[in-house]
Design a protein around this motif. Sequence first.
Motif, PDB file in Angstrom:
ATOM      1  N   GLN A  48      57.541  42.541 100.044  1.00  0.00           N
ATOM      2  CA  GLN A  48      58.209  43.740  99.913  1.00  0.00           C
ATOM      3  C   GLN A  48      58.402  44.235  98.355  1.00  0.00           C
ATOM      4  N   ALA A  49      58.327  43.439  97.435  1.00  0.00           N
ATOM      5  CA  ALA A  49      58.408  43.917  96.075  1.00  0.00           C
ATOM      6  C   ALA A  49      56.920  44.343  95.737  1.00  0.00           C
ATOM      7  N   VAL A  50      55.906  43.913  96.046  1.00  0.00           N
ATOM      8  CA  VAL A  50      54.472  44.338  95.929  1.00  0.00           C
ATOM      9  C   VAL A  50      54.389  45.764  96.583  1.00  0.00           C
ATOM     10  N   ALA A  51      54.890  45.687  97.701  1.00  0.00           N
ATOM     11  CA  ALA A  51      54.920  46.856  98.465  1.00  0.00           C
ATOM     12  C   ALA A  51      55.669  48.119  97.737  1.00  0.00           C
ATOM     13  N   THR A  52      56.641  47.778  97.248  1.00  0.00           N
ATOM     14  CA  THR A  52      57.672  48.801  96.649  1.00  0.00           C
ATOM     15  C   THR A  52      56.772  49.246  95.184  1.00  0.00           C
ATOM     16  N   THR A  53      56.423  48.284  94.733  1.00  0.00           N
ATOM     17  CA  THR A  53      55.617  48.328  93.271  1.00  0.00           C
ATOM     18  C   THR A  53      54.465  49.255  93.557  1.00  0.00           C
ATOM     19  N   ILE A  54      53.845  48.977  94.387  1.00  0.00           N
ATOM     20  CA  ILE A  54      52.398  49.803  94.820  1.00  0.00           C
ATOM     21  C   ILE A  54      52.849  51.256  95.344  1.00  0.00           C
ATOM     22  N   GLY A  55      54.006  51.457  96.021  1.00  0.00           N
ATOM     23  CA  GLY A  55      54.307  52.623  96.471  1.00  0.00           C
ATOM     24  C   GLY A  55      54.818  53.303  95.085  1.00  0.00           C
ATOM     25  N   ASN A  56      55.548  52.807  94.186  1.00  0.00           N
ATOM     26  CA  ASN A  56      55.918  53.369  92.854  1.00  0.00           C
ATOM     27  C   ASN A  56      54.746  53.896  92.073  1.00  0.00           C
ATOM     28  N   LEU A  57      53.613  52.834  91.869  1.00  0.00           N
ATOM     29  CA  LEU A  57      52.602  53.293  91.145  1.00  0.00           C
ATOM     30  C   LEU A  57      51.589  54.372  91.790  1.00  0.00           C
ATOM     31  N   ARG A  58      51.662  54.222  93.133  1.00  0.00           N
ATOM     32  CA  ARG A  58      50.970  55.480  93.700  1.00  0.00           C
ATOM     33  C   ARG A  58      51.410  56.744  93.343  1.00  0.00           C
ATOM     34  N   MET A  59      52.913  56.837  93.349  1.00  0.00           N
ATOM     35  CA  MET A  59      53.670  58.118  92.980  1.00  0.00           C
ATOM     36  C   MET A  59      53.555  58.618  91.555  1.00  0.00           C
ATOM     37  N   GLU A  61      50.720  57.663  89.524  1.00  0.00           N
ATOM     38  CA  GLU A  61      49.315  58.083  89.830  1.00  0.00           C
ATOM     39  C   GLU A  61      49.367  59.687  90.220  1.00  0.00           C
ATOM     40  N   GLN A  62      49.891  59.897  91.354  1.00  0.00           N
ATOM     41  CA  GLN A  62      50.141  61.141  91.839  1.00  0.00           C
ATOM     42  C   GLN A  62      50.457  62.125  90.886  1.00  0.00           C
ATOM     43  N   ASP A  63      51.639  61.716  90.137  1.00  0.00           N
ATOM     44  CA  ASP A  63      52.339  62.448  89.482  1.00  0.00           C
ATOM     45  C   ASP A  63      51.216  63.031  88.116  1.00  0.00           C
ATOM     46  N   HIS A  64      50.447  61.875  87.967  1.00  0.00           N
ATOM     47  CA  HIS A  64      49.714  61.847  86.605  1.00  0.00           C
ATOM     48  C   HIS A  64      48.684  63.004  86.874  1.00  0.00           C
TER      49      HIS A  64
END
Length: 238
Positions: A48-59, A61-64
Motif C-alpha cells: 500500500q505504501a509503495v502504491a501510494t508513493t508511486i502515485g504521488n511520484l507520478r503526480m 512527474e506529471q506536474d513537472h
Amino acid sequence: MSKQTILGRVTQLAKANINALLDQAEDPQKMLDQLIRDYSDNISEAEQAVATTIGNLRMLEQDHREDVDAAAEWGNKALAASRKADELRAAGSTAEADTFDNLAKVALGRQLGSEQEASAAEPTIAAQTQVVDSLKAGLTSMKEKLAQLQAKRDELVARAKSAQAQNTMLDAVKNIDVLDPTSELHRFEEKVRREEARALGKGELAASSLDAQFEALDDLDRRSEIDARLAALKGRAA
C-alpha cells in the motif's frame, strides 16, 4: 504510518536472519507461524505504501512535465510578442510596439515561474524515485523471505510428523517385544507353556495308572496259576 517508517521496517525484516531466530526459539514452528503472519501483514502494508508513493511520484512527474511544457509555451509566446513589437516599431508604431514588448515581458515572467517550479520539483522527484526503488527492492526481498519462511515451516512440520511416526512405530515394536517380561505376548506364552506342562503331567499320570492296572492283572493271573497248581498237588496226594 509514514512511508519512511515502513521503509525502515521493510529493510529490517528483509535483512532478518531466519536461522538465527529459529535457533533462539523454544518452539520454532510457533515462531515461524508468527513470522509468516508478521511478514504477510508488513508486505500488505508495504504494498500500500509503495502504491501510494508511486502515485504521488507520478503526480509530481506529471506536474513537472506540465511546468516544462508551460515554460516552453510561454517562451514561444514571448518570442512571438517580441517579433510583433519589432515589426510595429519598424513600421513606426512605437506605442503598439511597446505594448507587445510588455506582453513579451509578461510571457517571459510566466516562463521563468514555470521553470522555477519545474526545477524546485526535481529534487523531490529524485528523492521520491529513490524511496520507490528502495521500497520495491525491500518488498521483493520480503516476498522472497516469506517464501523461505513458508518452505522452512513446511519442512519443519514434515520433520515433526516423520519423527512422531517413527516414535510411534518404535513404541509399537517395543510393546510386542517377546523378550520383554512385562509384555502381554510373553505372559500368554508362559500360560501356554504351563498348560502344555499340565497336559504332559496328566498324560504321565494316566500312563502310570494304566501300567499299574496291567501289573495288577498280571499279578492276579499269577495267583490263579499258583492256586491251580496247589489244587493239582492236593489231588495227586489224595
